[in-house]
Design a protein around this motif. Structure first.
Motif, PDB file in Angstrom:
ATOM      1  N   VAL A 314      64.259  40.273  28.372  1.00  0.00           N
ATOM      2  CA  VAL A 314      63.519  39.158  27.784  1.00  0.00           C
ATOM      3  C   VAL A 314      62.037  39.529  27.768  1.00  0.00           C
ATOM      4  N   ALA A 315      61.466  39.675  26.574  1.00  0.00           N
ATOM      5  CA  ALA A 315      60.050  40.015  26.422  1.00  0.00           C
ATOM      6  C   ALA A 315      59.338  38.857  25.744  1.00  0.00           C
ATOM      7  N   VAL A 316      58.212  38.448  26.326  1.00  0.00           N
ATOM      8  CA  VAL A 316      57.433  37.326  25.795  1.00  0.00           C
ATOM      9  C   VAL A 316      56.084  37.840  25.324  1.00  0.00           C
ATOM     10  N   LEU A 317      55.792  37.679  24.043  1.00  0.00           N
ATOM     11  CA  LEU A 317      54.491  38.051  23.492  1.00  0.00           C
ATOM     12  C   LEU A 317      53.596  36.819  23.524  1.00  0.00           C
ATOM     13  N   LEU A 318      52.492  36.925  24.245  1.00  0.00           N
ATOM     14  CA  LEU A 318      51.578  35.802  24.420  1.00  0.00           C
ATOM     15  C   LEU A 318      50.245  36.114  23.765  1.00  0.00           C
ATOM     16  N   VAL A 423      66.127  39.568  24.008  1.00  0.00           N
ATOM     17  CA  VAL A 423      65.408  38.400  23.503  1.00  0.00           C
ATOM     18  C   VAL A 423      63.920  38.724  23.387  1.00  0.00           C
ATOM     19  N   ILE A 424      63.346  38.426  22.225  1.00  0.00           N
ATOM     20  CA  ILE A 424      61.895  38.508  22.038  1.00  0.00           C
ATOM     21  C   ILE A 424      61.398  37.094  21.783  1.00  0.00           C
ATOM     22  N   ILE A 425      60.387  36.689  22.539  1.00  0.00           N
ATOM     23  CA  ILE A 425      59.815  35.343  22.417  1.00  0.00           C
ATOM     24  C   ILE A 425      58.333  35.479  22.103  1.00  0.00           C
ATOM     25  N   THR A 426      57.824  34.656  21.210  1.00  0.00           N
ATOM     26  CA  THR A 426      56.378  34.577  21.017  1.00  0.00           C
ATOM     27  C   THR A 426      55.932  33.168  21.348  1.00  0.00           C
ATOM     28  N   SER A 427      54.739  33.045  21.913  1.00  0.00           N
ATOM     29  CA  SER A 427      54.255  31.722  22.305  1.00  0.00           C
ATOM     30  C   SER A 427      52.756  31.745  22.534  1.00  0.00           C
ATOM     31  N   ARG A 428      52.133  30.596  22.310  1.00  0.00           N
ATOM     32  CA  ARG A 428      50.730  30.429  22.674  1.00  0.00           C
ATOM     33  C   ARG A 428      50.611  29.922  24.101  1.00  0.00           C
ATOM     34  N   ALA A 429      51.722  29.450  24.688  1.00  0.00           N
ATOM     35  CA  ALA A 429      51.729  28.981  26.075  1.00  0.00           C
ATOM     36  C   ALA A 429      52.009  30.149  27.013  1.00  0.00           C
ATOM     37  N   ARG A 430      51.725  29.980  28.290  1.00  0.00           N
ATOM     38  CA  ARG A 430      51.852  31.078  29.251  1.00  0.00           C
ATOM     39  C   ARG A 430      53.298  31.416  29.594  1.00  0.00           C
ATOM     40  N   LEU A 431      54.175  30.406  29.639  1.00  0.00           N
ATOM     41  CA  LEU A 431      55.595  30.630  29.929  1.00  0.00           C
ATOM     42  C   LEU A 431      55.812  31.426  31.211  1.00  0.00           C
ATOM     43  N   THR A 432      55.154  30.996  32.275  1.00  0.00           N
ATOM     44  CA  THR A 432      55.296  31.714  33.555  1.00  0.00           C
ATOM     45  C   THR A 432      56.567  31.336  34.291  1.00  0.00           C
TER      46      THR A 432
END
Length: 947
Positions: A314-318, A423-432
């Motif tokens: 799971v990778a989150v692009l912030l 899973v690739i996620i993009t978000s403007r929130a931190r999602l910690t």
């Protein structure tokens, strides 16, 4: 919860300490923000002392954890527990589950099952029991889910190995403990059937169905229904076969639901195969053809999705609006699709920055339809949809791209349970709050990559033909990808426009956002989506921060603009950081964050300021902000001198941050002054621009001493030239007199002695006329020193005695000390040695009494020079050396240069030619750095005389 040290159990008191320790352990080796700890401890109603209580709690935990070897470090914006992952049972469980998955892939099933049994054995009760906190309930549920997942996994393997008879009682107990867990019930049915107990297997199904209908109003899921039909039909596929272990039915296959899955791969193929299993979805949007750069981001995401053995990557692009998260994610997804995820891709715009984000149930319905489930076959319940979704992904390698996510609750039901998916996620929130996810922060592009992007759109020849304009264009939009694409698109649509014309259009900050729009691309709209999601207080802090004109914004500014004196003002700005509307660029000496706006975000903040704040409220906020700088500057000066400062003071409004915060911030005043030098200059300029003459000249005066001592003569000149025109225009006589006395007097390179003498005499007359006695005494003191420099000792003593008399009357000890030093030195020079030494000793005693290190250094300097005049060279060297040590302690290059010059002279007089010359060379070097031409020339002459 249990903590074991070298000497046995370590008791952690129940309550807050256990809760905080749980939070740190759950995120071991990762930073847990202070605001999250506060939220967990007090939910939405923290006391004003919340952060202090957290600090106390962490301090106690540090002592308690000493015997364990674990360390809690303070890492802005919170705390980090440092320890090997295997020292924490929950982390050890995850590691062993991953190891079991590897064993399983290698065909070592017995070892995999044994390892999974071992890891389930780590549990000795309910997860996080004892830490009674509602906010930890979801974390505890997540851990419990992992335990049951692992249990189902080893049962699945052992059923495949033919251990059905001995497993019946164990699975039966587990079903009683988890009666709604359909997978366990299906495993029990299989174990009973293989043990020759078909009727009991069907009874297990009927009991389970009745329970589901009664408790949830739901029929059993597909796997349980398939198992019932297979048992009724006596399906040969249910029978154990050592030759064909892979022929077992779907019921035993685990379908983990945790965000960080168990990673144990299914050991059986699903039968019967449904239509859904045959559908391969291809939902990715078109990738950007002119994508450039981001190699570091691409590498981080690809390694997360491809190298995570046995886990769902799971990778989150912030990042902020317009930074290119979506285009980067789509590009990566296309690169990975054929290479690593041949079974398809699912995509959804989660609308996290919109007013109403998509709910997980809606997204699951979309994905289930894409996977071949007919509309009537999609369950109503979100949990059932999630279970069906994970079941359909089991054993397959799919890539899921969730673009513009809002928060963790929106995402958790969408994370697959099978290790083959990514899973690739993009978000403007931190999602910690996504355990196991790798977060990748995306910033703006480098200059070279920005120019490459322009070249891709406009053609490299056009960019090469205007290199300076291209660089200026990149800087004008702050290297923000969306803004670059917009200006490139506008220029591409108008090939007759030179790039310099676009640079000119963007030069007006008030119109810049208007220019950054083309078709459906607009920076303003992108920023507004994030802004509209802020709560009212955060939105107001955002707009009022637009008042700050310096390169950075300190944490205390949030309190100033809102007139809020809470002890940790950064709490009011952190939501802007979470939304990527504000960047953290460091920490101040108090440990609080230092912020900075991206250029275009600052433009937007100023737009909102004009739209949302009435002029009076705006003016009051600005006065508090500038008053905060003035208050801190005066406090820094006070701490440096150890007493009241000898400066002219007016009646400009002050605003002081909380006292305890100020104490931390100004523990070393020089550190703060150096860090905020640029912001303080901007504060003077902003006060001048807004016509706030009182704040303007008081800031300039308070800043002048530091700038002079550190040799920042260009800054000092700029401050004077910024402030004085406003004094003359507004008719502020006190301000003009103070500037000439305190700032203009220091501009040695600009004005000769006679001009500075005239400035000071004029200022003295103004102070007398205005009845400002402090200013009058300051001007008299300057005139005394000016006369001494010109060799007029009689005039200097006259001015000095008048100043001393007034300063005694005013009770200003710093001013008295300066006058006493001058008078004592001059009397020694003119033969009144007894009186002179008495005044010098009195000055030194005054400095020592008030703890004024600078004052002590100056006293020893004057005393050393007096010894030098009397040819007492040994005493002179001794006193001057002491002064030099003191002045180096306070890091004052101007004072150090003056002392080196005097000490060099003393060495030479003593006959120590080598030491004298070496010391004078050091003085010359410092004066050269300080650009003090007058003193530099004097040292040059002294060196020439020794040549």
């Amino acid at each position: 919860m249990e903590v074991i040290g070298d000497q046995g159990p370590v008791r952690v008191p129940p309550g807050r300490q256990q809760v905080v320790l749980c939070l740190l352990l759950l995120e071991i080796n990762r930073v847990v923000p202070t605001h999250r700890i506060v939220d967990v401890l007090w939910r939405h109603d923290p006391p004003e002392t919340a952060r202090t209580q957290v600090q106390i709690c962490v301090s106690r935990l540090r002592k308690l954890l000493g015997p364990t070897g674990a360390v809690i470090e303070t890492v802005p914006p919170g705390y980090q527990l440092i320890s090997a992952p295997e020292t924490v049972d929950a982390q050890l469980h995850s590691l062993q589950v991953k190891d079991a998955a590897i064993l399983l892939r290698e065909g070592r099933r017995e070892e995999a099952a044994a390892l999974l049994r071992d890891t389930v054995g780590l549990w000795r009760g309910a997860a996080l029991s004892g830490a009674d906190n509602m906010s930890l309930a979801s974390e505890a549920a997540h851990l419990e889910e992992e335990r049951v997942d692992a249990t189902e996994a080893y049962l699945n393997i052992e059923l495949e190995l033919g251990r059905h008879t001995e497993l019946v009682s164990e699975i039966n107990a587990l079903v009683e403990a988890h009666p709604l867990r359909e997978n366990l019930r299906a495993q029990l049915m299989l174990a009973l059937y293989r043990s020759g107990r078909q009727a009991e297997a069907l009874e297990v199904y009927r009991v389970g169905r009745d329970l589901l209908v009664e408790e949830l109003g739901l029929e059993p899921g597909r796997r349980l229904r398939d198992m019932e039909r297979a048992v009724l039909a006596g399906d040969p596929a249910l029978s154990f076969s050592e030759e064909e272990p892979g022929s077992a039915p779907p019921a035993p296959v685990t379908t983990p639901t945790a965000v960080e899955p168990t990673a144990v791969e299914p050991v059986a193929e699903a039968v019967p195969v449904t239509v859904a299993n045959a559908i391969t979805p291809f939902q990715l949007p078109t990738a950007t053809a002119d994508f450039v750069g981001r190699r570091d981001v691409v590498d981080a995401v690809e390694s997360t999705l491809e190298d995570g053995a046995g886990t769902v990557g799971v990778a989150v692009l912030l990042g902020r609006a317009g930074v290119g998260k979506s285009s980067t994610a789509v590009r990566i997804a296309h690169d990975l699709a054929d290479r690593s995820f041949p079974d398809g891709q699912l995509y959804c715009d989660m609308r996290g920055s919109r007013e109403v984000p998509l709910g997980p149930a809606d997204v699951l319905a979309r994905f289930l339809r894409a996977l071949g489930v007919p509309g009537q076959g999609i369950p109503e319940d979100t949990d059932e949809r999630s279970a069906m979704y994970r079941g359909l992904l089991a054993g397959r390698r799919l890539l899921i791209l969730l673009d513009d996510a809002a928060d963790e609750s929106q995402l958790r039901p969408l994370i697959p349970g099978d290790a083959g998916c990514g899973v690739i996620i993009t978000s403007r929130a931190r999602l910690t709050g996504l355990p196991g996810a790798v977060r990748v922060e995306m910033g703006t592009l480098s200059e070279s990559t920005s120019l490459e992007l322009l070249g891709r759109v406009l053609g490299p020849d056009r960019v090469r033909s205007e290199p300076e304009a291209a660089q200026a264009l990149v800087q004008a939009v702050g290297r923000l990808p969306l803004a670059l694409r917009i200006v490139a698109a506008r220029l591409a649509a108008r090939p007759h426009w030179p790039m310099a014309a676009m640079v000119e259009r963007l030069s007006d900050e008030r119109r810049r956002l208007d220019e950054l729009a083309h078709g459906d691309m607009t920076v303003r709209a992108s920023l507004s989506l994030t802004h509209d999601g802020l709560d009212d207080r955060s939105a107001r802090v955002f707009s009022l921060f637009g008042l700050a004109e310096g390169p950075t914004v300190p944490a205390w500014a949030a309190g100033a603009v809102l007139d809020d004196d809470r002890p940790f003002p950064s709490d009011m700005a952190e939501p802007l950081v979470d939304a990527h509307m504000l960047d953290v660029v460091g920490a101040d000496p108090a440990g609080e964050p230092v912020y900075r706006f991206h250029e275009l975000v600052r433009d937007y903040a100023r737009e909102k300021l004009d739209q949302c704040e009435d002029p009076q409220a705006r003016a009051q906020a600005l006065e508090r902000l500038l008053g905060g700088w003035l208050s801190l500057l005066e406090e820094a000066n006070h701490r440096l001198s150890g007493a009241e400062t000898f400066q002219v003071r007016g009646e400009a409004p002050r605003w002081s941050p909380p006292r305890r915060y100020v104490d931390r911030l100004l523990a070393d005043p020089y550190v703060w002054l150096e860090a905020e030098r640029a912001n303080l200059r901007h504060a003077v300029a902003q006060a001048a621009k807004e016509g706030l003459s009182g704040l303007c000249w008081e800031l300039a005066v308070a800043l002048s001493g530091f700038l002079d001592r550190r040799g920042y003569m260009d800054d000092l000149t700029e401050v004077y030239d910024t402030a004085m025109p406003l004094m003359l225009e507004s008719g502020d006589r006190l301000g003009a007199a103070a500037l000439d006395t305190e700032v203009g007097f220091l501009l040695r390179d600009r004005h000769g002695p006679s001009v500075r003498q005239r400035f000071t005499e004029n200022a003295l007359a103004e102070f007398v006329d205005l009845g400002h006695e402090q200013g009058e005494m300051l001007a008299l003191t300057h005139l005394a020193f000016r006369c001494r420099a010109e060799g007029d000792y009689k005039g200097a003593i006259g001015y000095g005695e008048r100043a001393l008399e007034g300063l005694v009357r005013l009770g200003n000890r710093v001013g008295q000390r300066r006058c006493l030093l001058l008078l004592g030195y001059l009397r020694v020079l003119t033969g009144e040695t007894v009186r002179g030494w008495a005044e010098l000793e009195e000055a030194l005693a005054l400095a020592e009494r008030i703890g004024d290190v600078r004052g002590r250094a100056q006293a020893y300097w004057w005393i050393g020079r007096s010894h030098l005049h009397l040819a007492e060279y040994g005493s002179a060297v001794e006193k001057l050396t002491t002064a030099l040590e003191l002045v180096r302690r306070i890091n004052d290059p101007n004072g150090e240069a003056a002392l080196l010059k005097s000490l060099g002279k003393a060495y030479l007089a003593q006959g120590q030619l080598e030491s004298g010359r070496s010391t004078l060379l050091q003085a010359r070097s410092l004066y050269e750095e300080l650009r003090d031409q007058e003193a530099h020339a004097m040292v040059e002459r002294m060196l020439a005389e020794q040549a």
